[in-house]
Design a protein around this motif. Structure first.
Motif, short mmCIF file in Angstrom:
data_model
loop_
_atom_site.label_atom_id
_atom_site.label_comp_id
_atom_site.label_asym_id
_atom_site.label_seq_id
_atom_site.Cartn_x
_atom_site.Cartn_y
_atom_site.Cartn_z
N LEU A 39 0.86 -1.20 0.00
CA LEU A 39 0.00 0.00 0.00
C LEU A 39 0.89 1.24 0.00
O LEU A 39 1.86 1.33 0.76
CB LEU A 39 -0.91 0.02 1.23
N ASN A 40 0.52 2.19 -0.86
CA ASN A 40 1.32 3.41 -1.00
C ASN A 40 0.41 4.62 -0.78
O ASN A 40 -0.48 4.88 -1.59
CB ASN A 40 1.91 3.38 -2.42
N LEU A 41 0.60 5.31 0.33
CA LEU A 41 -0.24 6.50 0.62
C LEU A 41 0.23 7.65 -0.27
O LEU A 41 1.35 8.16 -0.13
CB LEU A 41 -0.10 6.89 2.10
N VAL A 42 -0.64 8.07 -1.22
CA VAL A 42 -0.22 9.10 -2.18
C VAL A 42 -0.75 10.49 -1.81
O VAL A 42 -0.22 11.49 -2.30
CB VAL A 42 -0.62 8.73 -3.63
N ALA A 43 -1.80 10.56 -1.00
CA ALA A 43 -2.35 11.86 -0.58
C ALA A 43 -3.36 11.64 0.53
O ALA A 43 -3.80 10.51 0.77
CB ALA A 43 -3.02 12.58 -1.75
N CYS A 44 -3.74 12.75 1.19
CA CYS A 44 -4.84 12.69 2.17
C CYS A 44 -5.78 13.85 1.92
O CYS A 44 -5.38 14.89 1.39
CB CYS A 44 -4.29 12.78 3.60
N LEU A 45 -7.03 13.65 2.33
CA LEU A 45 -8.04 14.71 2.26
C LEU A 45 -8.38 15.10 3.69
O LEU A 45 -8.75 14.24 4.49
CB LEU A 45 -9.31 14.17 1.62
N ASP A 46 -8.23 16.38 3.99
CA ASP A 46 -8.52 16.85 5.34
C ASP A 46 -9.26 18.17 5.23
O ASP A 46 -9.29 18.79 4.17
CB ASP A 46 -7.19 17.02 6.10
N MET A 47 -9.85 18.62 6.34
CA MET A 47 -10.53 19.92 6.37
C MET A 47 -9.50 21.04 6.56
O MET A 47 -9.76 22.19 6.27
CB MET A 47 -11.48 20.00 7.57
N LYS A 48 -8.35 20.65 7.13
CA LYS A 48 -7.31 21.64 7.51
C LYS A 48 -5.98 21.23 6.88
O LYS A 48 -5.89 20.18 6.26
CB LYS A 48 -7.16 21.65 9.03
N HIS A 49 -4.94 22.03 7.09
CA HIS A 49 -3.56 21.70 6.72
C HIS A 49 -3.33 21.58 5.21
O HIS A 49 -2.50 20.79 4.76
CB HIS A 49 -3.11 20.39 7.40
N GLU A 50 -4.07 22.37 4.40
CA GLU A 50 -3.90 22.37 2.95
C GLU A 50 -2.42 22.52 2.59
O GLU A 50 -1.74 23.41 3.07
CB GLU A 50 -4.73 23.52 2.35
N GLY A 51 -1.93 21.62 1.71
CA GLY A 51 -0.57 21.73 1.18
C GLY A 51 0.51 21.18 2.10
O GLY A 51 1.65 21.03 1.69
N GLU A 52 0.15 20.88 3.36
CA GLU A 52 1.16 20.33 4.28
C GLU A 52 1.36 18.84 4.00
O GLU A 52 0.63 18.25 3.20
CB GLU A 52 0.73 20.55 5.74
N ARG A 53 2.31 18.26 4.67
CA ARG A 53 2.59 16.81 4.52
C ARG A 53 2.13 16.10 5.79
O ARG A 53 2.22 16.66 6.89
CB ARG A 53 4.09 16.56 4.32
N ILE A 54 1.70 14.86 5.64
CA ILE A 54 1.22 14.09 6.80
C ILE A 54 2.29 14.02 7.89
O ILE A 54 2.00 14.14 9.09
CB ILE A 54 0.77 12.68 6.35
N LYS A 55 3.56 13.89 7.48
CA LYS A 55 4.65 13.77 8.46
C LYS A 55 4.79 15.03 9.33
O LYS A 55 5.41 14.99 10.39
CB LYS A 55 5.97 13.46 7.75
N ASP A 56 4.20 16.15 8.86
CA ASP A 56 4.30 17.39 9.63
C ASP A 56 3.19 17.53 10.68
O ASP A 56 3.19 18.48 11.46
CB ASP A 56 4.25 18.61 8.69
N ILE A 57 2.23 16.60 10.67
CA ILE A 57 1.12 16.67 11.64
C ILE A 57 1.51 15.84 12.86
O ILE A 57 1.73 14.63 12.74
CB ILE A 57 -0.20 16.11 11.04
N PRO A 58 1.61 16.47 14.04
CA PRO A 58 2.04 15.72 15.24
C PRO A 58 1.15 14.50 15.49
O PRO A 58 -0.08 14.58 15.36
CB PRO A 58 1.88 16.75 16.37
N GLY A 59 1.80 13.40 15.79
CA GLY A 59 1.07 12.18 16.15
C GLY A 59 0.75 11.27 14.98
O GLY A 59 0.29 10.14 15.17
N LEU A 60 0.99 11.74 13.74
CA LEU A 60 0.71 10.89 12.58
C LEU A 60 2.01 10.27 12.05
O LEU A 60 3.09 10.84 12.24
CB LEU A 60 0.00 11.69 11.48
N PRO A 61 1.90 9.13 11.36
CA PRO A 61 3.11 8.47 10.84
C PRO A 61 3.86 9.37 9.84
O PRO A 61 3.27 10.29 9.26
CB PRO A 61 2.58 7.22 10.14
#
Ligand SMILES: NC(=O)C1=CN([C@@H]2O[C@H](COP(=O)(O)OP(=O)(O)OC[C@H]3O[C@@H](n4cnc5c(N)ncnc54)[C@H](OP(=O)(O)O)[C@@H]3O)[C@@H](O)[C@H]2O)C=CC1
Ligand SMILES: O=C(O)C1=N[C@H](C(=O)O)C[C@H](O)C1
Length: 266
Positions: free
Chosen positions: A29-51
């Motif tokens: 499995l390859n995570l290519v993007a996420c859809l969120d209400m917030k954090h437009e343009g950021e990377r998942i690794k920059d969100i505290p507590g996420l992989p």
């Protein structure tokens, strides 16, 4: 090894964050993007507590699917957005695997028709835990012999929809086995509105919401002189992850929408 390109909607949520941890454990499995209400343009690794995924966050689903080549959308959001995301994914040819609950039967019918028209596989499962799927199947079987039944579902107090998707699905499965039946005394009256819970085809569903709970359901069958209780507890959201992985693998081979994990299990 196949490489399935996945987008997750709702990555900061209780289920979405657990889904990211599940993806991290699977090389196919390859995570290519996420859809969120917030954090437009950021990377998942920059969100505290996420992989530590490099996947980019989009707040607009059209921009996401126009920018990213995706095979599967995992949606774990809210009834309102889950429906919109599922519809949009099918229109873009991205296969939805949807855990979000609270869709109406009209929405489910519309999504089923759309998937058929576009020949896109989709899985919508009100409960991805194998134990819960078995609890529903056992309940359907029991209803053949015990037509009097009430459902008690218990969840954490942050849940938006009531009754739970699992309870609704359980009632639907039981409906397939029994004649419509008004239960309780024919003259019974609620002295406080709602005392008998929701009524589906004469079957009552009671929803409990309390801190400390995760996801629990009891299906109680009654007959003169005996009761049968079929009970399932999810104590941790990890319980839903093998069902999500199983659905991702299967949705790649489907060209219709499947509602309920039981329809994929052998
Ligand atoms: N099928 C199954 O096996 C299971 C299904 N569920 C269902 O999954 C859903 C999610 O549950 P849970 O994780 O507990 O809920 P949470 O509230 O913890 O997570 C939902 C997340 O979705 C985000 N969100 C809301 N709208 C959007 C949007 N438009 N785009 C992107 N993200 C959005 C929320 O953002 P924010 O934080 O900013 O509000 C939140 O982070 C529910 O419908 C629940 O019933 C749950 C468990 C098992
Ligand atoms: O919101 C939850 O937590 C859950 N939702 C699903 C439902 O509505 O049935 C599945 C599980 O019960 C957990």
């Amino acid at each position: 090894m196949s490489n399935i390109k996945v987008v997750v909607a709702g990555p900061r949520g209780r289920m979405g964050s657990e889904a990211l941890r599940m993806i991290e454990k699977h090389d196919d499995l390859n995570l290519v993007a996420c859809l969120d209400m917030k954090h437009e343009g950021e990377r998942i690794k920059d969100i505290p507590g996420l992989p530590a995924f490099d996947a980019k966050i989009f707040t607009d689903i059209d921009q996401c699917f126009q920018a990213v080549d995706a095979d599967v959308l995992i949606d774990l959001t809210t009834p309102e957005y889950g429906y919109l995301h599922t519809k949009t994914a099918i229109q873009y040819g991205v296969r939805p695997v949807v855990g979000t609950t609270g869709f109406t039967s009209e929405q489910l019918a519309e999504l089923t028709d759309l998937a058929e028209e576009k020949r896109i596989g989709a899985v919508i499962a009100p409960n991805f835990a194998i134990g819960a799927v078995l609890m529903m199947q056992f309940s359907k079987w029991a209803a053949k012999y015990f037509p009097d039944v009430e459902i008690i579902e218990k969840h954490h107090d942050q849940k938006l929809d009531a009754p739970s998707g699992t309870a609704v699905k359980t009632a639907e499965l039981i409906k397939q086995e029994r004649e419509k039946k008004q239960q309780g005394h024919p003259n019974e009256q609620e002295t406080i509105q709602g005392a008998r819970g929701a009524n589906v085809d004469g079957m009552h569903i009671h929803s409990v919401r309390l801190p400390g709970l995760v996801a629990h359901q009891e299906v109680i069958f009654g007959s003169p002189g005996e009761n049968l209780t079929i009970k399932h507890d999810s104590f941790h959201r990890q319980s839903f992850m093998s069902g999500i992985k199983f659905s991702i693998d299967h949705v790649m081979k489907l060209d219709v929408l499947v509602y309920g994990l039981e329809n994929l299990l052998e």
